[in-house]
Write an enzyme that holds these catalytic residues in place. Structure first.
Site, mmCIF file in Angstrom:
data_model
loop_
_atom_site.group_PDB
_atom_site.id
_atom_site.type_symbol
_atom_site.label_atom_id
_atom_site.label_comp_id
_atom_site.label_asym_id
_atom_site.label_seq_id
_atom_site.Cartn_x
_atom_site.Cartn_y
_atom_site.Cartn_z
ATOM 1 N N LYS A 48 25.362 49.089 43.208
ATOM 2 C CA LYS A 48 24.762 47.865 43.699
ATOM 3 C C LYS A 48 25.823 46.818 43.990
ATOM 4 O O LYS A 48 25.570 45.846 44.679
ATOM 5 C CB LYS A 48 23.804 47.279 42.629
ATOM 6 C CG LYS A 48 22.697 48.209 42.214
ATOM 7 C CD LYS A 48 21.963 47.570 40.984
ATOM 8 C CE LYS A 48 21.027 48.571 40.381
ATOM 9 N NZ LYS A 48 20.513 48.116 39.078
ATOM 10 N N GLY A 49 27.001 47.001 43.426
ATOM 11 C CA GLY A 49 28.032 45.958 43.448
ATOM 12 C C GLY A 49 28.425 45.454 44.824
ATOM 13 O O GLY A 49 28.727 44.274 45.004
ATOM 14 N N GLU A 104 32.955 49.041 49.545
ATOM 15 C CA GLU A 104 32.938 49.001 48.080
ATOM 16 C C GLU A 104 33.247 47.579 47.602
ATOM 17 O O GLU A 104 33.903 46.807 48.308
ATOM 18 C CB GLU A 104 33.974 50.017 47.570
ATOM 19 C CG GLU A 104 34.134 50.136 46.084
ATOM 20 C CD GLU A 104 32.894 50.557 45.317
ATOM 21 O OE1 GLU A 104 31.890 49.835 45.392
ATOM 22 O OE2 GLU A 104 32.957 51.573 44.591
ATOM 23 N N ASP A 105 32.782 47.240 46.413
ATOM 24 C CA ASP A 105 33.065 45.906 45.876
ATOM 25 C C ASP A 105 34.487 45.786 45.363
ATOM 26 O O ASP A 105 35.195 44.821 45.634
ATOM 27 C CB ASP A 105 32.055 45.534 44.768
ATOM 28 C CG ASP A 105 31.938 46.591 43.673
ATOM 29 O OD1 ASP A 105 32.601 47.640 43.764
ATOM 30 O OD2 ASP A 105 31.169 46.365 42.722
ATOM 31 N N ASP A 108 39.277 50.025 41.313
ATOM 32 C CA ASP A 108 39.925 49.846 40.018
ATOM 33 C C ASP A 108 40.777 51.095 39.763
ATOM 34 O O ASP A 108 41.883 51.200 40.300
ATOM 35 C CB ASP A 108 38.801 49.653 38.992
ATOM 36 C CG ASP A 108 39.275 49.268 37.616
ATOM 37 O OD1 ASP A 108 40.157 48.431 37.494
ATOM 38 O OD2 ASP A 108 38.731 49.820 36.637
ATOM 39 N N LYS A 136 42.343 46.238 42.597
ATOM 40 C CA LYS A 136 43.168 46.043 41.390
ATOM 41 C C LYS A 136 44.211 47.159 41.364
ATOM 42 O O LYS A 136 44.056 48.135 40.616
ATOM 43 C CB LYS A 136 42.307 46.207 40.131
ATOM 44 C CG LYS A 136 41.450 45.052 39.733
ATOM 45 C CD LYS A 136 40.864 45.382 38.327
ATOM 46 C CE LYS A 136 39.607 44.646 38.049
ATOM 47 N NZ LYS A 136 38.915 45.113 36.830
ATOM 48 N N PHE A 157 38.476 41.410 34.233
ATOM 49 C CA PHE A 157 37.119 41.826 34.571
ATOM 50 C C PHE A 157 36.396 40.674 35.263
ATOM 51 O O PHE A 157 36.229 39.596 34.698
ATOM 52 C CB PHE A 157 36.354 42.282 33.322
ATOM 53 C CG PHE A 157 35.080 42.980 33.681
ATOM 54 C CD1 PHE A 157 35.081 44.309 34.087
ATOM 55 C CD2 PHE A 157 33.871 42.291 33.671
ATOM 56 C CE1 PHE A 157 33.910 44.946 34.458
ATOM 57 C CE2 PHE A 157 32.685 42.923 34.039
ATOM 58 C CZ PHE A 157 32.710 44.255 34.434
ATOM 59 N N ASP A 164 28.632 42.750 38.645
ATOM 60 C CA ASP A 164 27.871 42.433 37.430
ATOM 61 C C ASP A 164 28.646 42.696 36.154
ATOM 62 O O ASP A 164 29.674 43.364 36.158
ATOM 63 C CB ASP A 164 26.614 43.311 37.374
ATOM 64 C CG ASP A 164 26.939 44.754 36.968
ATOM 65 O OD1 ASP A 164 27.903 45.322 37.524
ATOM 66 O OD2 ASP A 164 26.261 45.293 36.081
ATOM 67 N N ARG A 170 25.261 38.966 39.194
ATOM 68 C CA ARG A 170 25.409 39.394 40.594
ATOM 69 C C ARG A 170 25.109 38.263 41.572
ATOM 70 O O ARG A 170 25.615 38.236 42.675
ATOM 71 C CB ARG A 170 24.463 40.565 40.907
ATOM 72 C CG ARG A 170 24.782 41.854 40.171
ATOM 73 C CD ARG A 170 23.994 43.010 40.792
ATOM 74 N NE ARG A 170 23.934 44.182 39.932
ATOM 75 C CZ ARG A 170 24.880 45.120 39.841
ATOM 76 N NH1 ARG A 170 25.970 45.023 40.551
ATOM 77 N NH2 ARG A 170 24.725 46.158 39.048
HETATM 78 P P1 5GP Z 1 36.908 52.828 39.789
HETATM 79 O O1 5GP Z 1 36.211 54.132 39.953
HETATM 80 O O2 5GP Z 1 37.809 52.452 40.928
HETATM 81 O O3 5GP Z 1 37.605 52.740 38.456
HETATM 82 O O4 5GP Z 1 35.791 51.734 39.615
HETATM 83 C C1 5GP Z 1 35.090 51.229 40.642
HETATM 84 C C2 5GP Z 1 33.845 50.560 40.118
HETATM 85 O O5 5GP Z 1 34.018 49.989 38.827
HETATM 86 C C3 5GP Z 1 33.485 49.397 41.007
HETATM 87 O O6 5GP Z 1 32.667 49.793 42.055
HETATM 88 C C4 5GP Z 1 32.774 48.468 40.052
HETATM 89 O O7 5GP Z 1 31.425 48.794 39.995
HETATM 90 C C5 5GP Z 1 33.406 48.741 38.713
HETATM 91 N N1 5GP Z 1 34.427 47.734 38.384
HETATM 92 C C6 5GP Z 1 35.768 47.890 38.337
HETATM 93 N N2 5GP Z 1 36.385 46.742 38.005
HETATM 94 C C7 5GP Z 1 35.407 45.825 37.848
HETATM 95 C C8 5GP Z 1 35.401 44.418 37.535
HETATM 96 O O8 5GP Z 1 36.428 43.750 37.322
HETATM 97 N N3 5GP Z 1 34.187 43.825 37.487
HETATM 98 C C9 5GP Z 1 33.026 44.483 37.707
HETATM 99 N N4 5GP Z 1 31.901 43.791 37.630
HETATM 100 N N5 5GP Z 1 32.982 45.787 38.018
HETATM 101 C C10 5GP Z 1 34.162 46.453 38.093
#
Ligand code: 5GP
Length: 187
Positions: A48-49, A104-105, A108, A136, A157, A164, A170
């Site tokens: 949903k992000g 994508e939001d 990470d 990031k 974070f 969220d 959100r």
């Molecule tokens: P990844 O698979 O790249 O580790 O994570 C991606 C997902 O982790 C993002 O789509 C998001 O939903 C969540 N995420 C990663 N960092 C953050 C953050 O700082 N804040 C929030 N709310 N979600 C995050």
């Protein structure tokens, strides 16, 4: 900043205001419009992000396009990735032979997008690019090319503008760093 909203009390700082977000999204929309001239891309929103970013972005792209939605989960109710990616909702339509932009939001560890990239290319997309609002890079655990990114952020974070913590925040119009005291009891 709307100080009357109690949610702002849970933030340590505001990283990007709604005006800064709008300017960055507009610029990204113009770049995509330029890069996809003569094409009709399919933009995929990762729920949903990315939802708030997505609805703003598509309106800044001056091209015929299609949209679709996918939901994956990796975080649960935590601020740390489990490293496992699970598909919760699949696309409605085929992407065979299509130019796909995954929206994508935040990137990470990169696990979510590397899983999605593999999955979608395996379905015969003719091209695939990644557009993220936030990146990031310091936290990356897998190699991943991010084609479009509005902001690189430090390892904190963040919430707001679709992002969220435990399904809250959100609807904040700005993006801020969530105070660690909010998730201090997480194990
Ligand atoms: P990844 O698979 O790249 O580790 O994570 C991606 C997902 O982790 C993002 O789509 C998001 O939903 C969540 N995420 C990663 N960092 C953050 C953050 O700082 N804040 C929030 N709310 N979600 C995050």
């Amino acid at each position: 900043m709307e100080k009357t909203r109690a949610m702002y009390n849970d933030l340590d700082s505001i990283l990007y205001t709604r005006d800064e977000l709008a300017a960055a999204v507009k610029q990204l929309g113009q770049q995509i419009t330029k890069d996809y001239q003569g094409k009709k891309p399919v933009l995929i929103c990762i729920l949903k992000g990315a939802s708030v970013f997505f609805v703003d972005l598509i309106r800044e792209i001056d091209l015929p396009l299609e949209i679709d939605f996918m939901a994956v989960s990796s975080y649960g109710a935590s601020t740390k990735s489990s490293g496992e990616v699970k598909m919760v909702k699949d696309l409605d339509r085929s992407i065979l032979g299509r130019d796909v932009i995954v929206v994508e939001d935040i990137v990470d560890s990169g696990m979510t997008l590397s899983f999605l990239k593999r999955t979608l290319l395996g379905r015969g997309a003719s091209s695939l690019r990644i557009a993220t609002l936030l990146d990031k890079p310091a936290r990356r655990r897998v190699e991943l090319t991010v084609d479009y990114s509005c902001f690189e952020i430090p390892d904190a974070f963040v919430v707001g503008y679709g992002l969220d913590y435990n399904e809250t925040y959100r609807n904040l119009p700005d993006i801020g760093v969530l105070s660690p005291r909010i998730y201090a009891n997480e194990n």
